[in-house]
Design a protein around this motif. Sequence first.
Motif, PDB file in Angstrom:
ATOM      1  N   GLN A 121      -6.962  -0.261   3.448  1.00  0.00           N
ATOM      2  CA  GLN A 121      -7.442  -1.162   4.003  1.00  0.00           C
ATOM      3  C   GLN A 121      -8.897  -1.598   4.093  1.00  0.00           C
ATOM      4  N   ASP A 127      -7.583   6.635  -1.001  1.00  0.00           N
ATOM      5  CA  ASP A 127      -6.804   5.853  -0.285  1.00  0.00           C
ATOM      6  C   ASP A 127      -7.696   4.386  -0.257  1.00  0.00           C
ATOM      7  N   LYS A 153      -3.720  -4.394   0.862  1.00  0.00           N
ATOM      8  CA  LYS A 153      -4.220  -5.247   2.064  1.00  0.00           C
ATOM      9  C   LYS A 153      -4.607  -6.290   0.506  1.00  0.00           C
ATOM     10  N   GLY A 200       0.776  -0.839   0.118  1.00  0.00           N
ATOM     11  CA  GLY A 200      -0.132   0.193  -0.233  1.00  0.00           C
ATOM     12  C   GLY A 200       0.569   1.348   0.289  1.00  0.00           C
ATOM     13  N   SER A 201       1.969   1.199   0.644  1.00  0.00           N
ATOM     14  CA  SER A 201       3.188   2.635   0.612  1.00  0.00           C
ATOM     15  C   SER A 201       4.157   2.952  -0.839  1.00  0.00           C
TER      16      SER A 201
END
Length: 510
Positions: free
Chosen positions: A297, A294, A326, A160-161
């Motif tokens: 999650q 984003d 994720k 995700g980063s």
Amino acid sequence: MPPVTPDAPGEGTPRGTAAGKAGRWGSLARQALAGERESRGAPGSRATMCELYSKQDTLALRRKHIGPSCKVFFAADPIKIVRAQGQYMFDERGEQYLDCINNVAHVGHCHPEVVTAALKQMELLNTNSRFLHDNIVEYARRLSATLPETLSVCYFTNSGSEANDLALRLARQFRGHQDVITLDHAYHGHLSSLIEISPYKFRKGKDVKKEFVHVAPTPDTYRGKYREDHADPAGAYADEVKKIIEEAHNSGRKIAAFIAESMQSCGGQIIPPAGYFQKVAEYVHRAGGVFIADEVQVGFGRVGKHFWSFQMHGEDFVPDIVTMGKPMGNGHPMACVVTTKEIAEAFSSSGMEYFNTYGGNPVSSAIGLAVLNVIESEDLQGNATRVGDYLTELLNKQKAKHTLIGDIRGIGLFIGIDLVKDQQKRTPATDEAQHVIYKMKEKQVLLSADGPHRNVLKIKPPMCFTEEDAKFMVDQLDEILTVVEEAIGARSESVTSENTPCRTKNCFFT
Ligand SMILES: Cc1ncc(COP(=O)(O)O)c(C=O)c1O
């Protein structure tokens, strides 16, 4: 859940030496898997393949060789997990824990279809995306079909980063602006570029806010600046963003992007009020910036009714860039940035190639496809709605009973329990929340506490979570809260009526 049953060796592989080798390596992998399965029959024995060291030795080795800033859950009494299946995790003694927090194992830990897809593709080929391969394009096609039509160009990454870092590059290249507006308490990843835009991190460390970063208030209608009693919290919070843009312009700065999780997770399970994102997108676009959602999650059907959480805001809201991670690979490192053709073309006009050694490789793509298939075939979105609604209903009954529960908020299988010391003042019950999660662990239920005050119990389990699991979790919580409240003398006969409407349902999305 049925056990993994890989196909016959070499099936589907081309004939010849390479294929023969693939078959041999494949059979070794299968033997390893079979051994693992046998070992599961004898929990508690370290002779099994599940455990190399005693728990004490594992801890000692971890202290010696793993960086001290890598924290474990339940630091005062960590758990050693050796295997998992569905929504359950098992420690080295074979004790079963109900996993209420692992949104990475989205379709269930070690789902056989996902494991089989990985194994089959690993037997055949894994390489980078510079070769033509069907898996990456098939995955991109399937993924795009879940998104609004304009979001059709994918860049694959491993975390995700990486996805958020790339999203920032896309945004900055698109218009040539630099500045980013982020929400207070947001977390967007561990790279330097993301710590800079993650108040959740930079406020805790010694880092100072960079001048190109602008922090807007979190649209939290329970504890934030504008609450549920405000006539128009969405408008008021969006106006804060507008003000930031004006101030930035007055000092000669230009906005490249506004970034926000569609529902803030680390920030305390915050659900923005309906209409907020539309207004923010309008102001940001007018300033020449882009909207980055984003979904690292909260994507892939967790909210139940929609595949993406931003879709709760209505069809008139479409971000310019969506990042995800994720749940995408069910534990396999796989993430992605999806954007519009226009932004992608601007990015490539710089002349710089984008290459990511592992992003979108055939194995990751096969795993991603299996995850999409399982979400569909097991109706996990429907399950998230059904079980999520049931769980929210049970929790609202608890709220009526326990003074410690200040707020229950959530949608689908993304729910927060905001613990407070004082219902009126909404004082965060931080110590109590920590106590509760340790006590829940003793009852073999895994929960975590997060948010700026670490007082919000987070619930975001694998999507195969059942009503029985929900009931079990809530019963344990009820017992613990009863004891805690008796100890602190906080129990009240009548806190609020059981009929007090759920804020989530009334003020936000249904
Ligand atoms: C909202 C959000 N974005 C991005 C990230 C970074 O993802 P990763 O840890 O895969 O790099 C996280 C991780 O927790 C996250 O919660």
